[in-house]
Design a protein around this motif. Structure first.
Motif, short mmCIF file in Angstrom:
data_model
loop_
_atom_site.label_atom_id
_atom_site.label_comp_id
_atom_site.label_asym_id
_atom_site.label_seq_id
_atom_site.Cartn_x
_atom_site.Cartn_y
_atom_site.Cartn_z
N ALA A 1 34.85 61.85 91.00
CA ALA A 1 34.75 61.68 89.55
C ALA A 1 36.06 61.18 88.94
CB ALA A 1 34.33 62.99 88.88
N TYR A 2 37.19 61.53 89.55
CA TYR A 2 38.49 61.21 88.98
C TYR A 2 38.95 59.79 89.31
CZ TYR A 2 43.50 61.54 88.02
OH TYR A 2 44.78 61.32 87.56
N ARG A 3 38.65 59.32 90.54
CA ARG A 3 39.15 58.02 90.97
C ARG A 3 38.04 57.01 91.28
NH1 ARG A 3 43.49 61.29 93.15
NH2 ARG A 3 45.50 60.38 92.55
N TYR A 4 37.10 57.38 92.17
CA TYR A 4 36.15 56.40 92.67
C TYR A 4 35.25 55.85 91.56
CZ TYR A 4 37.18 59.14 96.93
OH TYR A 4 37.79 59.84 97.93
N GLU A 5 34.62 56.76 90.84
CA GLU A 5 33.60 56.36 89.87
C GLU A 5 34.18 55.58 88.68
OE1 GLU A 5 31.39 59.95 89.14
OE2 GLU A 5 31.04 60.24 91.29
N PRO A 6 35.31 56.01 88.11
CA PRO A 6 35.90 55.20 87.03
C PRO A 6 36.28 53.79 87.50
CG PRO A 6 36.83 57.40 87.00
CD PRO A 6 36.03 57.30 88.27
N ARG A 7 36.75 53.69 88.75
CA ARG A 7 37.14 52.37 89.26
C ARG A 7 35.92 51.46 89.39
NH1 ARG A 7 41.97 51.87 92.06
NH2 ARG A 7 42.52 53.82 91.07
N TYR A 8 34.81 52.01 89.85
CA TYR A 8 33.57 51.22 89.95
C TYR A 8 33.12 50.76 88.57
CZ TYR A 8 28.77 49.88 91.08
OH TYR A 8 27.58 49.18 91.22
N ILE A 9 33.08 51.68 87.63
CA ILE A 9 32.61 51.37 86.28
C ILE A 9 33.49 50.31 85.63
CG2 ILE A 9 32.31 52.32 83.95
CD1 ILE A 9 31.64 55.03 85.39
N GLN A 10 34.79 50.46 85.74
CA GLN A 10 35.71 49.51 85.14
C GLN A 10 35.53 48.11 85.72
OE1 GLN A 10 39.87 50.45 85.64
NE2 GLN A 10 40.56 48.64 84.54
N ALA A 11 35.51 48.01 87.04
CA ALA A 11 35.41 46.69 87.68
C ALA A 11 34.07 46.02 87.39
CB ALA A 11 35.60 46.84 89.19
N PHE A 12 32.99 46.79 87.41
CA PHE A 12 31.66 46.22 87.14
C PHE A 12 31.60 45.69 85.72
CE2 PHE A 12 27.27 46.13 85.90
CZ PHE A 12 26.58 45.74 87.04
N ASN A 13 31.98 46.51 84.75
CA ASN A 13 31.87 46.11 83.35
C ASN A 13 32.83 44.99 82.99
OD1 ASN A 13 29.80 47.93 82.92
ND2 ASN A 13 31.13 49.51 82.08
N GLU A 14 33.99 44.98 83.60
CA GLU A 14 34.94 43.90 83.33
C GLU A 14 34.47 42.57 83.89
OE1 GLU A 14 38.79 45.04 84.73
OE2 GLU A 14 39.23 46.27 82.96
N TYR A 15 33.66 42.62 84.95
CA TYR A 15 33.15 41.37 85.52
C TYR A 15 32.28 40.63 84.50
CZ TYR A 15 31.00 38.03 88.66
OH TYR A 15 30.58 36.86 89.24
N PHE A 16 31.48 41.38 83.76
CA PHE A 16 30.65 40.78 82.72
C PHE A 16 31.46 40.78 81.43
CE2 PHE A 16 27.67 42.43 85.85
CZ PHE A 16 26.85 41.32 86.05
N LYS A 17 32.25 39.73 81.25
CA LYS A 17 33.25 39.68 80.20
C LYS A 17 32.65 39.76 78.79
CE LYS A 17 36.34 36.90 83.10
NZ LYS A 17 37.06 38.08 83.57
N LYS A 18 31.43 39.28 78.62
CA LYS A 18 30.78 39.30 77.31
C LYS A 18 29.93 40.55 77.12
CE LYS A 18 30.63 34.25 77.01
NZ LYS A 18 29.74 33.05 76.87
N GLY A 19 29.94 41.44 78.07
CA GLY A 19 29.18 42.67 77.95
C GLY A 19 27.69 42.48 78.09
N GLU A 20 27.28 41.37 78.72
CA GLU A 20 25.85 41.09 78.83
C GLU A 20 25.12 42.07 79.74
OE1 GLU A 20 27.95 37.81 81.32
OE2 GLU A 20 28.42 39.22 79.71
N ILE A 21 25.85 42.65 80.69
CA ILE A 21 25.30 43.72 81.54
C ILE A 21 26.39 44.78 81.69
CG2 ILE A 21 24.37 44.35 83.80
CD1 ILE A 21 23.44 41.50 84.16
N LYS A 22 26.02 46.03 81.58
CA LYS A 22 27.01 47.09 81.76
C LYS A 22 26.38 48.35 82.33
CE LYS A 22 26.88 48.55 76.89
NZ LYS A 22 27.71 48.78 75.68
N VAL A 23 27.22 49.15 82.95
CA VAL A 23 26.78 50.43 83.48
C VAL A 23 27.45 51.54 82.69
CG1 VAL A 23 26.30 49.59 85.81
CG2 VAL A 23 28.61 50.35 85.24
N ILE A 24 26.71 52.62 82.45
CA ILE A 24 27.22 53.76 81.70
C ILE A 24 26.84 55.02 82.47
CG2 ILE A 24 27.30 54.92 79.47
CD1 ILE A 24 26.06 52.36 78.26
N LYS A 25 27.83 55.77 82.87
CA LYS A 25 27.56 56.96 83.68
C LYS A 25 26.85 58.05 82.87
CE LYS A 25 29.82 60.44 86.56
NZ LYS A 25 31.11 61.02 86.99
N ASP A 26 25.86 58.66 83.53
CA ASP A 26 25.15 59.82 82.99
C ASP A 26 24.56 59.55 81.61
OD1 ASP A 26 25.80 61.22 85.27
OD2 ASP A 26 27.63 62.07 84.42
#
Length: 208
Positions: free
Chosen positions: A85-110
């Motif tokens: 929860a402290y390292r792995y998951e935030p890193r996944y969320i950040q990299a995924f959402n940053e890839y879609f620069k316009k926010g057209e697709i995003k992931v939100i935990k829980d």
């Protein structure tokens, strides 16, 4: 200097291309209208490379840590689980959402109120090592599946992603090759995984 830069970019290219994705069920077409995903992480039945089970790995490593310094075994075990929860998951969320620069697709935990869920199920981890003299990158094997949140049995898309390298991926958390902390090494794998899958998802939606 130019040669050094060339080696750096070749190394990044190798990291990305080393990963492989195999679609198990469904297709990208069914995900075309999804713009937000409830994100969940699953570590059940996790194995560690070269060990019969996760617990076997933990027991062996805890013994080594404790022999090196009393109290280290407890710290190691606590971090092994808390780093998720402290390292792995935030890193996944950040990299995924940053890839879609316009926010057209995003992931939100829980966010179980969202109609679609993306589950990241880690099936195998190789932690790698870095003792200051020699190092070896870690590795992940993961299954990513998508389903309607209210009906987890109806899988719309599922894919196995293998050979995800746990090494420097271009973010600025730590310097390249200074990944002495095991949790940081593994976290880089989730960064690489997110960028890789986001790229596949965008292409798959576009051309299907």
């Amino acid at each position: 200097m130019k040669f050094a830069y060339l080696l750096f970019f070749l190394n990044i290219s190798f990291v990305v291309s080393a990963q492989e994705i195999t679609i198990v069920s469904g297709n990208y077409k069914s995900l075309k209208t999804v713009s937000e995903y409830n994100l969940v992480f699953d570590y059940s039945d996790l194995t560690v490379t070269d060990f019969e089970s996760e617990e076997d790995y933990l027991q062996k490593t805890m013994l080594e840590k404790e022999q090196a310094k009393p109290g280290n075994a407890r710290v190691f075990r606590e971090e092994w689980f808390s780093d998720r929860a402290y390292r792995y998951e935030p890193r996944y969320i950040q990299a995924f959402n940053e890839y879609f620069k316009k926010g057209e697709i995003k992931v939100i935990k829980d966010r179980p109120d969202l109609p679609y869920t993306m589950k990241v199920h880690t099936t195998e981890i190789y932690p790698g090592y870095n003792n200051g003299f020699t190092r070896k990158s870690g590795n992940l094997e993961v299954t990513i599946s998508v389903f309607k949140t209210e009906n987890a049995e109806n899988i719309l898309f599922s894919a196995n992603i293998t050979d995800v390298k746990c090494n420097y991926a271009g973010d600025k958390a730590i310097l390249e090759d200074f990944d002495f902390h095991q949790g940081e090494r593994i976290a880089y794998g989730y960064w690489n995984l997110a960028k890789f899958f986001a790229k596949k998802l965008r292409r798959g939606i576009k051309y299907n």
